[in-house]
Write a protein that holds these residues in place. Structure first.
Motif, PDB file in Angstrom:
ATOM      1  N   ASP A  74       0.807  -0.961   0.043  1.00  0.00           N
ATOM      2  CA  ASP A  74      -0.122  -0.059  -0.016  1.00  0.00           C
ATOM      3  C   ASP A  74       0.889   1.173   0.045  1.00  0.00           C
ATOM      4  O   ASP A  74       1.790   1.392   0.848  1.00  0.00           O
ATOM      5  N   PHE A  75       0.828   1.884  -1.115  1.00  0.00           N
ATOM      6  CA  PHE A  75       1.441   3.180  -1.273  1.00  0.00           C
ATOM      7  C   PHE A  75       1.632   4.218  -0.102  1.00  0.00           C
ATOM      8  O   PHE A  75       2.558   4.546   0.568  1.00  0.00           O
ATOM      9  N   GLY A  76       0.439   4.491   0.257  1.00  0.00           N
ATOM     10  CA  GLY A  76       0.002   5.450   1.353  1.00  0.00           C
ATOM     11  C   GLY A  76       0.828   5.175   2.655  1.00  0.00           C
ATOM     12  O   GLY A  76       1.541   5.781   3.249  1.00  0.00           O
ATOM     13  N   LYS A  77       0.566   3.739   3.035  1.00  0.00           N
ATOM     14  CA  LYS A  77       0.961   3.090   4.207  1.00  0.00           C
ATOM     15  C   LYS A  77       2.620   3.205   4.212  1.00  0.00           C
ATOM     16  O   LYS A  77       3.350   3.532   5.340  1.00  0.00           O
ATOM     17  N   GLY A  78       3.073   2.770   2.978  1.00  0.00           N
ATOM     18  CA  GLY A  78       4.428   2.859   2.750  1.00  0.00           C
ATOM     19  C   GLY A  78       5.138   4.357   3.118  1.00  0.00           C
ATOM     20  O   GLY A  78       6.231   4.662   3.595  1.00  0.00           O
ATOM     21  N   LEU A  79       4.486   5.320   2.565  1.00  0.00           N
ATOM     22  CA  LEU A  79       4.757   6.715   2.548  1.00  0.00           C
ATOM     23  C   LEU A  79       4.711   7.133   4.128  1.00  0.00           C
ATOM     24  O   LEU A  79       5.630   7.886   4.695  1.00  0.00           O
ATOM     25  N   VAL A  80       3.677   6.989   4.908  1.00  0.00           N
ATOM     26  CA  VAL A  80       3.589   7.122   6.155  1.00  0.00           C
ATOM     27  C   VAL A  80       4.573   6.380   7.054  1.00  0.00           C
ATOM     28  O   VAL A  80       5.132   7.058   7.830  1.00  0.00           O
ATOM     29  N   SER A  81       4.929   5.055   6.776  1.00  0.00           N
ATOM     30  CA  SER A  81       5.952   4.585   7.395  1.00  0.00           C
ATOM     31  C   SER A  81       7.297   4.968   7.224  1.00  0.00           C
ATOM     32  O   SER A  81       8.035   5.301   8.246  1.00  0.00           O
ATOM     33  N   THR A  82       7.673   5.666   5.993  1.00  0.00           N
ATOM     34  CA  THR A  82       8.990   6.145   5.805  1.00  0.00           C
ATOM     35  C   THR A  82       8.929   7.503   6.673  1.00  0.00           C
ATOM     36  O   THR A  82      10.156   7.657   7.361  1.00  0.00           O
ATOM     37  N   ALA A  83       7.942   8.255   6.575  1.00  0.00           N
ATOM     38  CA  ALA A  83       7.769   9.570   7.456  1.00  0.00           C
ATOM     39  C   ALA A  83       8.115   9.117   8.897  1.00  0.00           C
ATOM     40  O   ALA A  83       9.079   9.916   9.545  1.00  0.00           O
ATOM     41  N   VAL A  84       7.453   8.202   9.482  1.00  0.00           N
ATOM     42  CA  VAL A  84       7.365   7.828  10.903  1.00  0.00           C
ATOM     43  C   VAL A  84       9.116   7.323  11.384  1.00  0.00           C
ATOM     44  O   VAL A  84       9.224   7.745  12.314  1.00  0.00           O
ATOM     45  N   PHE A  85       9.286   6.531  10.365  1.00  0.00           N
ATOM     46  CA  PHE A  85      10.610   5.959  11.059  1.00  0.00           C
ATOM     47  C   PHE A  85      11.854   7.177  10.419  1.00  0.00           C
ATOM     48  O   PHE A  85      12.523   7.147  11.296  1.00  0.00           O
ATOM     49  N   GLY A  86      11.562   7.956   9.677  1.00  0.00           N
ATOM     50  CA  GLY A  86      12.650   9.128   9.436  1.00  0.00           C
ATOM     51  C   GLY A  86      12.482  10.172  10.448  1.00  0.00           C
ATOM     52  O   GLY A  86      13.697  10.521  11.140  1.00  0.00           O
ATOM     53  N   VAL A  87      11.439  10.333  11.204  1.00  0.00           N
ATOM     54  CA  VAL A  87      11.075  11.301  12.426  1.00  0.00           C
ATOM     55  C   VAL A  87      11.798  10.516  13.504  1.00  0.00           C
ATOM     56  O   VAL A  87      12.427  11.321  14.286  1.00  0.00           O
TER      57      VAL A  87
END
Length: 140
Positions: A74-87
């Motif tokens: 899921d692209f949206g879930k992947g984008l959110v996951s990337t943001a969360v792990f980056g922060v």
């Protein structure tokens, strides 16, 4: 052809997110060190400041890379996951910086922007990369 367009859209979204996280990394290092980081590096050619910033950027880049590489279908879930792990990576790097500052003599931020090379810079840079490796490993 639609696969290429779709891929370009996803790459653009991840690329923009990655740039935002890198900029946040620059702001974070600037907040943790005295003076203006840009002046320290580009005008005063301070290698200590450059090494600390470089390690933070490489660390965040590694976290973003790992998150994208192991992304959800899921692209949206992947984008959110990337943001969360980056922060999370940025927060953990800041916490590690503060802990090293507490357990070492003097003010770490001031030491890191001294004009002469200082071993504390290597310790701080290694800490940034180690934190990033731990966060990256927790993603997979």
């Amino acid at each position: 052809m639609s696969d290429i367009v779709n891929g370009l859209g996803r790459a653009s979204a991840y690329g923009a997110l990655g740039l935002v996280l890198l900029v946040l990394g620059i702001v974070l290092v600037d907040m943790l060190t005295p003076g203006k980081l840009g002046r320290q590096i580009w005008e005063q050619r301070n290698r200590n400041a450059a090494l600390v910033l470089s390690s933070a950027l490489l660390g965040i880049g590694g976290i973003v890379f790992t998150s994208i590489w192991t992304t959800y279908e899921d692209f949206g879930k992947g984008l959110v996951s990337t943001a969360v792990f980056g922060v999370l990576g940025l927060v953990m790097m800041a916490v590690a910086f503060l802990v090293v500052d507490l357990i070492t003599p003097g003010r770490l931020g001031a030491t890191l922007v001294e004009p002469e090379p200082h071993p504390a810079v290597w310790v701080t840079a290694s800490c940034n990369l180690a934190v990033s490796a731990v966060i990256s490993a927790s993603i997979a």
